[in-house]
Design a protein around this motif. Structure first.
Motif, PDB file in Angstrom:
ATOM      1  N   TYR A  44      13.039-137.845 -24.631  1.00  0.00           N
ATOM      2  CA  TYR A  44      13.261-138.852 -23.587  1.00  0.00           C
ATOM      3  C   TYR A  44      12.384-140.083 -23.822  1.00  0.00           C
ATOM      4  O   TYR A  44      12.846-141.221 -23.721  1.00  0.00           O
ATOM      5  CB  TYR A  44      12.986-138.257 -22.207  1.00  0.00           C
ATOM      6  CG  TYR A  44      13.168-139.232 -21.071  1.00  0.00           C
ATOM      7  CD1 TYR A  44      14.438-139.563 -20.620  1.00  0.00           C
ATOM      8  CD2 TYR A  44      12.067-139.826 -20.457  1.00  0.00           C
ATOM      9  CE1 TYR A  44      14.624-140.466 -19.579  1.00  0.00           C
ATOM     10  CE2 TYR A  44      12.232-140.737 -19.426  1.00  0.00           C
ATOM     11  CZ  TYR A  44      13.512-141.048 -18.989  1.00  0.00           C
ATOM     12  OH  TYR A  44      13.688-141.957 -17.966  1.00  0.00           O
ATOM     13  N   ASN A  45      11.138-139.851 -24.150  1.00  0.00           N
ATOM     14  CA  ASN A  45      10.211-140.964 -24.382  1.00  0.00           C
ATOM     15  C   ASN A  45      10.578-141.779 -25.624  1.00  0.00           C
ATOM     16  O   ASN A  45      10.188-142.941 -25.743  1.00  0.00           O
ATOM     17  CB  ASN A  45       8.779-140.447 -24.510  1.00  0.00           C
ATOM     18  CG  ASN A  45       8.228-139.940 -23.192  1.00  0.00           C
ATOM     19  OD1 ASN A  45       8.598-140.425 -22.127  1.00  0.00           O
ATOM     20  ND2 ASN A  45       7.353-138.944 -23.248  1.00  0.00           N
ATOM     21  N   LYS A  63      17.710-145.840 -22.107  1.00  0.00           N
ATOM     22  CA  LYS A  63      16.944-144.922 -21.264  1.00  0.00           C
ATOM     23  C   LYS A  63      17.118-145.261 -19.786  1.00  0.00           C
ATOM     24  O   LYS A  63      17.352-144.374 -18.960  1.00  0.00           O
ATOM     25  CB  LYS A  63      15.462-144.971 -21.635  1.00  0.00           C
ATOM     26  CG  LYS A  63      14.579-144.067 -20.782  1.00  0.00           C
ATOM     27  CD  LYS A  63      13.106-144.390 -20.935  1.00  0.00           C
ATOM     28  CE  LYS A  63      12.601-144.027 -22.310  1.00  0.00           C
ATOM     29  NZ  LYS A  63      11.127-144.216 -22.416  1.00  0.00           N
ATOM     30  N   THR A 122      19.169-142.811 -17.297  1.00  0.00           N
ATOM     31  CA  THR A 122      18.387-142.223 -16.210  1.00  0.00           C
ATOM     32  C   THR A 122      18.996-142.557 -14.857  1.00  0.00           C
ATOM     33  O   THR A 122      19.096-141.689 -13.977  1.00  0.00           O
ATOM     34  CB  THR A 122      16.934-142.730 -16.264  1.00  0.00           C
ATOM     35  OG1 THR A 122      16.352-142.376 -17.522  1.00  0.00           O
ATOM     36  CG2 THR A 122      16.100-142.117 -15.147  1.00  0.00           C
ATOM     37  N   LEU A 157      22.102-140.441 -14.314  1.00  0.00           N
ATOM     38  CA  LEU A 157      21.757-139.052 -14.015  1.00  0.00           C
ATOM     39  C   LEU A 157      21.243-138.907 -12.593  1.00  0.00           C
ATOM     40  O   LEU A 157      21.689-138.025 -11.845  1.00  0.00           O
ATOM     41  CB  LEU A 157      20.712-138.556 -15.010  1.00  0.00           C
ATOM     42  CG  LEU A 157      20.212-137.118 -14.795  1.00  0.00           C
ATOM     43  CD1 LEU A 157      21.357-136.124 -14.935  1.00  0.00           C
ATOM     44  CD2 LEU A 157      19.096-136.785 -15.775  1.00  0.00           C
ATOM     45  N   LEU A 158      20.335-139.782 -12.182  1.00  0.00           N
ATOM     46  CA  LEU A 158      19.734-139.667 -10.847  1.00  0.00           C
ATOM     47  C   LEU A 158      20.757-139.910  -9.740  1.00  0.00           C
ATOM     48  O   LEU A 158      20.801-139.173  -8.750  1.00  0.00           O
ATOM     49  CB  LEU A 158      18.572-140.658 -10.713  1.00  0.00           C
ATOM     50  CG  LEU A 158      17.342-140.369 -11.581  1.00  0.00           C
ATOM     51  CD1 LEU A 158      16.283-141.453 -11.378  1.00  0.00           C
ATOM     52  CD2 LEU A 158      16.764-138.991 -11.266  1.00  0.00           C
TER      53      LEU A 158
END
Length: 214
Positions: free
Chosen positions: A8-9, A16, A20, A23-24
């Motif tokens: 992920y990083n 990213k 993200t 997904l959230l």
């Protein structure tokens, strides 16, 4: 093998951030924290302006298709941002914003209207990737190997076979081709570049990098 946190990083900033957010928002809708009606796109002339943005973050309820769309962001978005758009983060952000604006305009046509355009935006990423890496060999679900150039059309055909709506996929292809035509095909044919990245994108990229760093 890297851990999930390390993977992920390692993701580039724009991919990213978008992955993200998708997904959230999708998880929040799935578990009942957020009603999809609050983020759906109603009209380009609607005064609830947040809907013009939030509708791009919902990829549908939990399903195989949701997982596939998320993986498409993680694979094709990353390869674009780390490949043709390497050191061109502002250009990559502008590509996504141009695609989103194009989809909103196209959706003003009643036949193409959709309350959520996230799947279309992901499909736009797939289309642009297929044009940037046309000769890459893709193994499609272990069934057939084909050139990346044909992947968007193969995915659209699979959606037809499995009964999924094809309009979101088709909108993504239209938006992706419009971007690729204006930035690559038209200049290659001797035309003037018609889609330069606005200067505003550069401070936006710097700000987003600082926020994601923390």
């Amino acid at each position: 093998m890297s851990s999930p946190a390390e993977f992920y990083n390692s993701l580039p900033p724009i991919t990213k951030a978008y992955g993200t957010a998708c997904l959230l928002v999708t998880v929040a809708v799935q578990i009942g924290l957020l009603h999809p009606g609050l983020i759906a796109y109603l009209s380009i002339f609607d005064f609830q302006v947040w809907r013009l943005i939030t509708n791009f973050f919902f990829l549908g309820k939990f399903s195989i298709n949701f997982g596939i769309r998320l993986l498409m962001i993680a694979r094709y978005g990353v390869q674009l941002e780390n490949g043709p758009f390497q050191r061109r983060t502002a250009d990559f952000l502008w590509m996504i914003l141009f695609g989103a604006l194009s989809l909103l305009v196209i959706s003003a046509i009643p036949y193409f209207w959709s309350p959520f355009l996230g799947v279309s935006l992901v499909f736009m990423l797939l289309y642009v990737w297929s044009r940037e890496f046309p000769n890459a060999n893709i193994n499609l679900y272990g069934l057939v190997t084909l050139k990346a150039f044909y992947l968007p059309w193969a995915m659209l055909c699979l959606d037809v076979i499995f009964g999924s709506p094809i309009v979101p996929d088709f909108l993504g292809i239209i938006a992706g081709h419009l971007y690729y035509f204006l930035t690559v095909l038209h200049p290659l044919a001797g035309g003037k570049s018609m889609l330069k990245t606005p200067a505003l994108m550069y401070p936006c990229v710097c700000l987003s990098s600082v926020i994601l760093h923390f």
